[in-house]
Design a protein around this motif. Structure first.
Motif, PDB file in Angstrom:
ATOM      1  N   ALA A 450      31.242  13.007 -53.287  1.00  0.00           N
ATOM      2  CA  ALA A 450      30.194  14.014 -53.476  1.00  0.00           C
ATOM      3  C   ALA A 450      29.365  14.093 -52.198  1.00  0.00           C
ATOM      4  N   PRO A 451      28.997  15.283 -51.747  1.00  0.00           N
ATOM      5  CA  PRO A 451      28.234  15.413 -50.480  1.00  0.00           C
ATOM      6  C   PRO A 451      26.867  14.745 -50.593  1.00  0.00           C
ATOM      7  N   MET A 452      26.433  14.172 -49.458  1.00  0.00           N
ATOM      8  CA  MET A 452      25.126  13.511 -49.397  1.00  0.00           C
ATOM      9  C   MET A 452      24.280  14.219 -48.341  1.00  0.00           C
ATOM     10  N   TRP A 453      22.985  14.280 -48.651  1.00  0.00           N
ATOM     11  CA  TRP A 453      22.044  14.844 -47.687  1.00  0.00           C
ATOM     12  C   TRP A 453      20.775  14.010 -47.700  1.00  0.00           C
ATOM     13  N   TYR A 454      19.790  14.427 -46.850  1.00  0.00           N
ATOM     14  CA  TYR A 454      18.585  13.623 -46.666  1.00  0.00           C
ATOM     15  C   TYR A 454      17.340  14.500 -46.800  1.00  0.00           C
ATOM     16  N   TYR A 455      16.273  13.829 -47.278  1.00  0.00           N
ATOM     17  CA  TYR A 455      14.940  14.437 -47.269  1.00  0.00           C
ATOM     18  C   TYR A 455      14.033  13.590 -46.365  1.00  0.00           C
ATOM     19  N   ILE A 456      13.265  14.258 -45.526  1.00  0.00           N
ATOM     20  CA  ILE A 456      12.358  13.568 -44.602  1.00  0.00           C
ATOM     21  C   ILE A 456      10.939  13.849 -45.048  1.00  0.00           C
ATOM     22  N   GLU A 457      10.104  12.830 -45.041  1.00  0.00           N
ATOM     23  CA  GLU A 457       8.710  12.958 -45.414  1.00  0.00           C
ATOM     24  C   GLU A 457       7.825  12.400 -44.295  1.00  0.00           C
ATOM     25  N   LYS A 458       6.647  13.013 -44.167  1.00  0.00           N
ATOM     26  CA  LYS A 458       5.711  12.566 -43.135  1.00  0.00           C
ATOM     27  C   LYS A 458       4.369  12.271 -43.773  1.00  0.00           C
ATOM     28  N   CYS A 459       3.604  11.458 -43.057  1.00  0.00           N
ATOM     29  CA  CYS A 459       2.270  11.091 -43.538  1.00  0.00           C
ATOM     30  C   CYS A 459       1.393  10.825 -42.324  1.00  0.00           C
ATOM     31  N   MET A 460       0.252  11.492 -42.247  1.00  0.00           N
ATOM     32  CA  MET A 460      -0.684  11.223 -41.167  1.00  0.00           C
ATOM     33  C   MET A 460      -1.378   9.898 -41.464  1.00  0.00           C
ATOM     34  N   VAL A 461      -1.474   9.068 -40.434  1.00  0.00           N
ATOM     35  CA  VAL A 461      -2.024   7.725 -40.611  1.00  0.00           C
ATOM     36  C   VAL A 461      -3.414   7.810 -41.244  1.00  0.00           C
ATOM     37  N   ASP A 462      -3.649   6.915 -42.196  1.00  0.00           N
ATOM     38  CA  ASP A 462      -4.920   6.804 -42.925  1.00  0.00           C
ATOM     39  C   ASP A 462      -5.140   7.925 -43.936  1.00  0.00           C
ATOM     40  N   SER A 463      -4.159   8.824 -44.096  1.00  0.00           N
ATOM     41  CA  SER A 463      -4.355   9.882 -45.099  1.00  0.00           C
ATOM     42  C   SER A 463      -3.774   9.475 -46.445  1.00  0.00           C
ATOM     43  N   GLY A 464      -2.677   8.674 -46.432  1.00  0.00           N
ATOM     44  CA  GLY A 464      -2.046   8.244 -47.673  1.00  0.00           C
ATOM     45  C   GLY A 464      -1.287   9.337 -48.380  1.00  0.00           C
ATOM     46  N   SER A 465      -1.140  10.473 -47.797  1.00  0.00           N
ATOM     47  CA  SER A 465      -0.487  11.624 -48.441  1.00  0.00           C
ATOM     48  C   SER A 465       0.834  11.882 -47.753  1.00  0.00           C
ATOM     49  N   TRP A 466       1.939  11.757 -48.535  1.00  0.00           N
ATOM     50  CA  TRP A 466       3.272  12.024 -47.992  1.00  0.00           C
ATOM     51  C   TRP A 466       3.664  13.460 -48.297  1.00  0.00           C
ATOM     52  N   GLN A 467       4.196  14.122 -47.272  1.00  0.00           N
ATOM     53  CA  GLN A 467       4.625  15.516 -47.427  1.00  0.00           C
ATOM     54  C   GLN A 467       6.076  15.629 -47.024  1.00  0.00           C
TER      55      GLN A 467
END
Length: 1415
Positions: A450-467
């Motif tokens: 089955a095909p595999m893919w990736y999701y990338i998330e970022k977070c600005m330091v000290d914000s605690g919020s992943w996008q």
């Protein structure tokens, strides 16, 4: 070959894939098997190639990864022997090949290795093996579509020793036993070299070098290697290289600034290398928009992935353009011509990530720069790059099936299904920038198709919020670029893997990743130092900037001192801190500056260098040579030598001479002070001794090397009768078949004077001398003709005297009969403008210190007193004869010093000179040529401009305009002028009317030249011009806003002959003011101008020359001012007088007689008279002129002519003639007979009365009309009287005679001073006193009122009588003393000695100024 294939299909919104197995057979019978890893990579590349074919068939010829067609083979060799490894590789784009030794890149610069590449064939040669060269050698070929490698081992054994074990012994190899090779030394001499090239983008450039090989062996030809800035060049789209037969050529067919740099040709042989280099400058081509920037350059592609790449470039120089605001990046898919812009807004840095590419497609990229004026041309496009997953090889799996087969497939095509993937690991940032980072991570172990893919998330330091970053696009490879980050911030990143069954846990976050903060452009470079290099180049060095900020390179600017016109010396960033600026003008002074550059742009300019004049660096001169003996007297020798071939860039100032005895080694100076000339007498020599001499030359750079010593010279006195050798042979005017040789006369002349010379020549290397002139020439120059083109000769000279031919001079330097490229001859012309005879010569060479030397018959011209002038500008020199003479024929030659013998001559024969003198005369007395004949143009306000254009005019030109043979005045309001620069002469007629129909002519005089042109304006042509002028006049009046003259000043003569100035004004308002001026003095008229009617008049009273002058009228208000001038003189005055002549002549009455006390006057009454009128008085047929006898004049109401003291001769018919341009008015009167008698009698009567009036008794002055006096005072009434004869004086009191007594005293002193004195005045003395003065011609009486008053009383008011003076008439008849007349006189006439009566103002009817005496 057998192929086993299994495929599976999955439908997913993000992914579609077809998997396939690749099975390849290989041979197992080889001695040693290849490394299995390499085998797997080869299979993987095969898979990639097949995928590319399936995805883009049209790109098949363009996209190929590297492939080895012939692999490396291992070798075992002995010490000190060479070995060469070969391989053949293919791919597109052409793979870049690198060599490794034990995994470390090979250092080619050490000189131990020779790497060659020729159309896919690559070799590595170890020239002289040592045991240190025992290693595993790897060649890696890579391009944008992949890489491939091949390996081989080299084992170096010591000579005659047993083979030693090696870690590479298991590999296959051959052991060639090669003897030590002695290479043939091939000497390479460049015959023609390429020089610096200065070209523009879009042009082509060719660099060619020719050479000779010694020995020239067909099987040992050198290898021509071309480099640009030490990077080797090969045949490509942008570079073409051709080599063969002693010539190698590099062609750049379409130049870009990327092609700029130092190009070096290295001719490589087994025995060494010969090289030559030159700089190629490529400047910006014409921009699409004026002042737009130049194109960027050096486009590079980084971090190619399946859907994005990073493009970088270098910015252009902006020496003459405005600063760059940003860049646009364009892309084009390979196989198409559709360029699309990647960014909507200009980016400021020289790097840009381009997302949104299609996997498996190949692209070109280019960049354009933007400033405030526009967009530049695009840069050169990049090499094609494919959008491929760089980790795709890692997902391939090779499985050995046994025997001869391998199976290659993807990991996810092999295992079972149904499980989510594991979490990725090892995430890090492989590249960071201001607004993006490139993330890489390790994929999880995955065994599912089955095909595999990736999701990338970022977070600005000290914000605690992943996008989540990639919400729309699935990421297939473990590498991804995250864009749109904030500059200078800290981020954390993590990645999740996913398939159709679920999502993994996130990976461990990355360490804190900082996006780069913009640091700005570099600081300005440090001090710039310029030093001399060559005649056309300068070496520039500078200190690097203190803040480089990712420095890319430098731009160098140059400027001629004082001009501020900066130009780019390089157009591609230069990396080092020194640069040779080429293409400069020799002798010019320059300043330089440097700017540093990074991806953000250019730094501030450095400080300017000190000014430097371009010239070659100075060196000492080379050695003199060919020392000759010119004379010997037994104790001294006269030596001469030839000057150094190379002066070292400065004039040779002095020479030093050494001597020694032949056979010894000790040199001694023969003089302490230096020698300035190349002729020196060595004193104090020993007779019979043999000497050798050597000479040094020196300039300001120092002392050069010593010359080769002379031949042995024995000090024996010369006694032969023939002359000694001439010396200092020089050549000029060298052409393909001729030359001119000059020389100096011998120092030793023999037993007699020298009578001539013979010139001999021979081909170089030959002893067969030919005499050029059978008859000896007396002058010391000769033109030798009949030479063979391109042949080399030597010359010598023999002097002749009466005893025979003397010694030959030392042979000259070899000279080749070949004209200098671009050689010009002297031209002789007669200057078309001045008539000067001009010899002109343009030099094909001109160096620093060069100057032109003109000669006549090969003797320098130094006398310029006879109107001979030399003018030199740049490469052109002229010898000008301002006043040529018949004796100026001869041979004129010119030589240019400090060149390769630039010279020429021209012979002017007597016949040719005479023709030129004739032509010169014709030119100096020319007809002025016209570019344009007389024409007209209608100007604003209806003014007519007549103009013509001459080929050329001087500032002294004069001209006249005529209309119908009548000269036109250029005075106001007309205008006349010329322009020397354009040759235009014009006349502007202020008012063009119907009277101007006819022929207009302009006559020009300029120096000795004359010219004329006419224009006929009649019939329809005139009517059209007049209509246009009227229209323009009306239009001007209509459009004009302020007060103005609708009709300018004119002179108007009324029917009553009154003269007035008339003009019309328009566009007035209440505040408009009108003023009259004469000669700039305002005139206040008796009647103010009537502005309401628009017509203004100024009467000119008593019009005559006295009233002539310049009159001006002005009309003005707050909107503006207009002015009109008229000059009442010349033609305008004459026209007014003619009109008065016409009106006055028509009104003239008949002549009447009016006698006066001086003669008979004829009067002609008319409307107006002034002396400027054209009036003629005639007596019979004779014209009368004003004289003492004839008085011609008049009053404003009449013209008069008076005959003074008429006689019988004055009788006859008198007439007055009044002439105007159209008619003649004549009036006559017959003054004879009774008419004359009556007139004469009346004249005599008036004459007598006038005489009596003049001589009667008169009171001249002194008596008052009224006297008031106090009682008891003394009153004295005194006056002066006159008359001829002396008058008698009597006094009356209240009508009674005054009797003289003691109280009344009467006296007359000297007949002139009369007085009445009353002593002790009483009240009775009041009354009217009368003084009577009288002689025979009459007299007069004067009344005085005397009023006495007592002391203390009020002073009475006395009033004079009504007639204080009364005239007493003469006694009749009046006798006038008559002169003694000669006996022949019949007619009495007044005596010439008698007093002449005053001229009467009028005749009998004139009113007397005083009343007659009362009776």
């Amino acid at each position: 070959m057998s192929i086993l294939m299994r495929s599976g299909h999955y439908n997913h919104e993000y992914h579609h894939k077809q998997s396939q197995y690749v099975v390849k057979e290989y041979s197992s019978s080889e001695v040693v098997k290849d490394d299995y890893k390499h085998k797997a990579e080869s299979r993987i590349q095969g898979v990639v190639r097949k995928k590319m074919v399936e995805k883009h068939v049209r790109e098949e010829s363009m996209i190929r990864g590297p492939k080895f067609l012939a692999r490396l083979r291992s070798h075992t060799v002995f010490e000190n022997t060479p070995v060469k490894l070969f391989c053949t590789v293919e791919g597109y784009p052409t793979p870049l090949v690198k060599w490794y030794k034990d995994g470390v890149i090979l250092d080619i610069s050490s000189g131990n290795y020779l790497v060659e590449a020729n159309v896919g064939l690559h070799s590595l040669e170890i020239l002289k093996c040592s045991t240190d060269d025992t290693a595993q050698y790897t060649v890696v070929a890579a391009n944008s579509h992949g890489q491939a490698s091949s390996q081989a081992s080299v084992i170096v054994k010591r000579f005659k020793q047993e083979e030693e074990s090696s870690v590479y012994a298991w590999l296959p190899y051959t052991t060639p036993m090669l003897p030590k090779i002695q290479y043939t030394k091939i000497n390479i001499t460049f015959v023609e070299k390429f020089g610096p090239v200065f070209a523009t983008e879009g042009e082509s450039a060719t660099l060619t070098a020719t050479m000779t090989l010694s020995p020239n062996l067909a099987n040992l030809q050198p290898d021509a290697q071309w480099y640009r800035d030490d990077t080797r060049l090969f045949d490509s789209k942008w570079v073409k290289i051709e080599t063969g037969r002693g010539v190698t050529t590099l062609t750049l067919p379409h130049l870009y600034k990327d092609d700029e740099g130092l190009y070096t040709l290295r001719m490589v042989t087994k025995g060494g290398t010969a090289e030559h280099g030159a700089f190629v400058s490529v400047s910006d081509g014409p921009s699409p928009v004026p002042e737009a920037p130049g194109a960027p350059m050096d486009i590079k592609i980084h971090d190619a992935n399946r859907d994005y790449v990073i493009v970088s470039w270098k910015p252009p120089n902006t020496t003459t353009e405005g600063p760059i605001l940003g860049y646009f990046v364009d892309k084009c898919e390979v196989g198409t011509e559709n360029w699309s812009q990647c960014n909507d807004h200009p980016i400021k840095i020289c790097k840009y990530p381009v997302p949104g590419l299609f996997e498996g497609h190949s692209y070109y990229f280019r960049v354009r720069a933007v400033n405030s004026h526009g967009i530049s041309k695009p840069s050169r496009m990049s090499e094609p790059i494919a959008a491929l997953d760089p980790t795709e090889f890692e997902r391939l799996h090779a499985k050995k099936l046994g025997g001869k087969l391998d199976v290659v497939s993807y990991h996810d095509d092999l295992e079972a299904e149904g499980k989510p993937p594991g979490a990725p690991s090892g995430m890090y940032a492989s590249e960071t920038d201001r607004t993006y980072v490139v993330l890489s991570w390790k994929a999880p172990a995955y065994s599912n198709k089955a095909p595999m893919w990736y999701y990338i998330e970022k977070c600005m330091v000290d914000s605690g919020s992943w996008q989540r970053v990639n919400t729309q696009v699935p990421v297939r490879s473990p590498r991804y670029a995250v864009f749109d980050l904030a500059e200078g911030k800290q981020y954390l990143f993590r990645v999740l893997s996913a398939n159709m069954y679920g999502t993994s846990e996130p990976s461990e976050p990355t360490e804190q990743i900082y996006t780069q903060e913009l640091k700005g452009v570099p600081s300005a470079p440090g001090q710039v130092i310029a030093t001399r290099e060559t005649d056309t180049s300068v070496l520039i060095q500078w200190a690097p900037p203190k803040e480089p900020n990712n420095l890319i390179g430098y731009y160098i600017d140059q400027c001629v001192k004082g001009s501020k016109d900066w130009m780019s010396a390089n157009h591609k960033p230069h990396k080092s801190t020194k640069f040779v600026v080429s293409g400069l003008t020799k002798g010019e002074t320059y300043v330089f500056r440097v700017q540093a550059i990074n991806e953000l742009g250019l730094s501030d300019e450095s400080q300017e260098s000190s000014p430097l004049t371009v010239k070659a660096a100075l060196t000492p001169p080379s050695a003199p040579y060919d020392i000759a003996l010119l004379n010997c007297d037994g104790h001294s020798m006269v030596l001469n030598w030839k000057k150094p071939l190379h002066s070292g860039g400065a004039n040779v100032k002095e020479y030093y001479v050494d001597k020694r005895h032949s056979g010894t080694t000790m040199w001694r100076e023969v003089h302490i002070p230096s020698v300035k000339e190349r002729l020196y007498k060595v004193e104090d020599l020993k007779e019979g001794a043999t000497y050798q001499f050597q000479v040094y030359a020196a300039n300001i750079a120092g002392l050069g090397s010593a010359s080769k010593h002379s031949a042995d010279f024995t000090c024996n006195a010369w006694t032969m009768p023939e002359p000694g050798p001439p010396f200092d042979l020089t050549f000029c005017e060298v052409r393909d078949n001729s030359l001119v040789v000059e020389w100096h006369k011998p120092v030793y002349s023999g037993s007699g004077s020298i009578t001539g010379y013979h010139v001999e020549y021979a081909k170089k290397g030959s002893s067969d001398w030919t005499t050029a002139n059978e008859t000896a020439v007396s002058h010391r120059f000769l033109k030798v003709t009949g030479l063979e083109e391109h042949s080399t000769y030597v010359f010598r000279i023999r002097a002749v005297n009466e005893t025979g031919v003397g010694m030959a001079s030392m042979p000259s330097d070899p000279v080749t009969a070949k004209a200098l490229p671009g050689s010009q001859e002297v031209s002789c012309v007669v200057e078309e403008k001045t008539g000067d005879i001009v010899l002109s010569f343009e030099s094909c060479q001109l160096n620093e210190g060069s100057h032109f030397v003109w000669k006549k018959n090969y003797k320098e011209i130094t006398d310029f007193s006879e109107g001979v002038v030399v003018k030199t500008e740049g490469h052109l020199s002229k010898l000008i004869f301002k006043h040529a003479h018949k004796e100026d024929f001869g041979t004129y030659s010119i030589a240019v010093t400090n060149t390769d013998g630039v010279s020429a001559s021209h012979t002017i024969t007597a016949e040719e000179l005479q023709k030129m003198l004739t032509l010169s005369y014709d030119i100096r007395h020319p007809i002025i040529p016209l570019k344009t004949e007389l024409a007209y143009k209608i100007l604003e306000r209806g003014r007519m401009r007549f103009w013509l254009q001459a080929e050329a005019i001087s500032s002294n030109v004069t001209y006249k305009f005529f209309a119908n043979n009548k000269e036109l005045s250029g005075a106001d309001p007309n205008k006349m002028g010329h322009d020397v620069s354009t040759g235009v002469i014009e006349f502007i007629m202020d008012h063009f009317t119907e009277e101007n129909e006819g022929t207009f002519t302009c006559q020009i005089t300029d120096g000795g030249g004359k010219g004329q042109s006419s224009l006929v304006l009649i019939g329809d042509a005139f009517k059209a011009a007049l209509a246009e002028a009227d229209y323009q006049r009306r239009e001007y009046i209509r459009v004009k806003e302020g007060p103005h003259f609708s009709e300018f000043l004119t002179v108007h003569v009324g029917d009553d002959c009154s003269v007035s100035l008339v003009c019309k004004v328009a566009n007035l308002k209440k505040e408009s003011e009108f003023h009259w001026f004469r000669e700039d003095t305002e005139i206040i008229p008796d009647v103010k101008p009537d502005l309401g009617s628009g017509v203004c008049k100024l009467p000119i009273k008593l019009f005559s020359l006295k009233t002539a002058g310049i009159y001006k009228a002005t009309i003005s208000d707050d909107r503006g001012k207009d002015m009109s001038h008229i000059d009442i003189s010349g033609q305008i005055f004459d026209d007014a007088i003619n009109k008065i002549n016409q009106l006055a002549g028509a009104s003239a009455a008949e002549l009447v007689i009016n006698c006066t006390a001086t003669g008979i006057q004829l009067q002609c009454h008319m409307k107006y008279y002034t002396s400027e009128m054209n009036i003629t008085w005639m007596h019979g047929e004779s014209k009368l002129s004003h004289s003492e006898k004839i008085m011609i004049g008049g009053t404003p109401a009449m013209a008069t002519m008076e005959v003074i003291e008429p006689t019988d001769k004055d009788k006859g018919l008198y007439s007055i003639i009044i002439t105007d341009p159209e008619n003649t008015h004549k009036r006559t009167l017959d003054l004879s007979g009774e008419v004359y008698e009556k007139a004469y009698a009346e004249f005599q009567k008036l004459k007598a009365e006038a005489y009596a009036e003049k001589n009667r008794g008169k009171v001249v002055g002194g008596l008052p009309d009224v006297v008031t006096i106090m009682e008891k005072k003394t009153l004295s009434l005194t006056c002066t009287v006159c008359g001829d004869p002396k008058p008698q004086v009597s006094w009356l009191k209240n009508g009674a005679d005054v009797e003289p007594d003691d109280q009344y005293v009467v006296s007359l002193d000297q007949g002139r001073f009369a007085s009445l004195t009353i002593k002790g005045v009483s009240m009775d003395d009041s009354g009217r006193y009368t003084m009577i003065v009288q002689n025979k011609y009459g007299g007069e009486s004067v009344d005085i009122v005397v009023s006495a008053y007592r002391q203390g009383e009020k002073i009475p008011e006395a009033k004079p009588t009504l007639t204080p003076k009364t005239i007493i008439p003469p006694k009749l008849p009046i006798e006038i003393p008559q002169p003694k007349a000669p006996a022949s006189a019949h007619q009495p006439a007044p005596s010439a000695h008698s007093p002449t009566p005053p001229k009467a103002a009028g005749g009998r009817g004139a009113k007397s100024p005083t009343p007659s005496r009362r009776k």
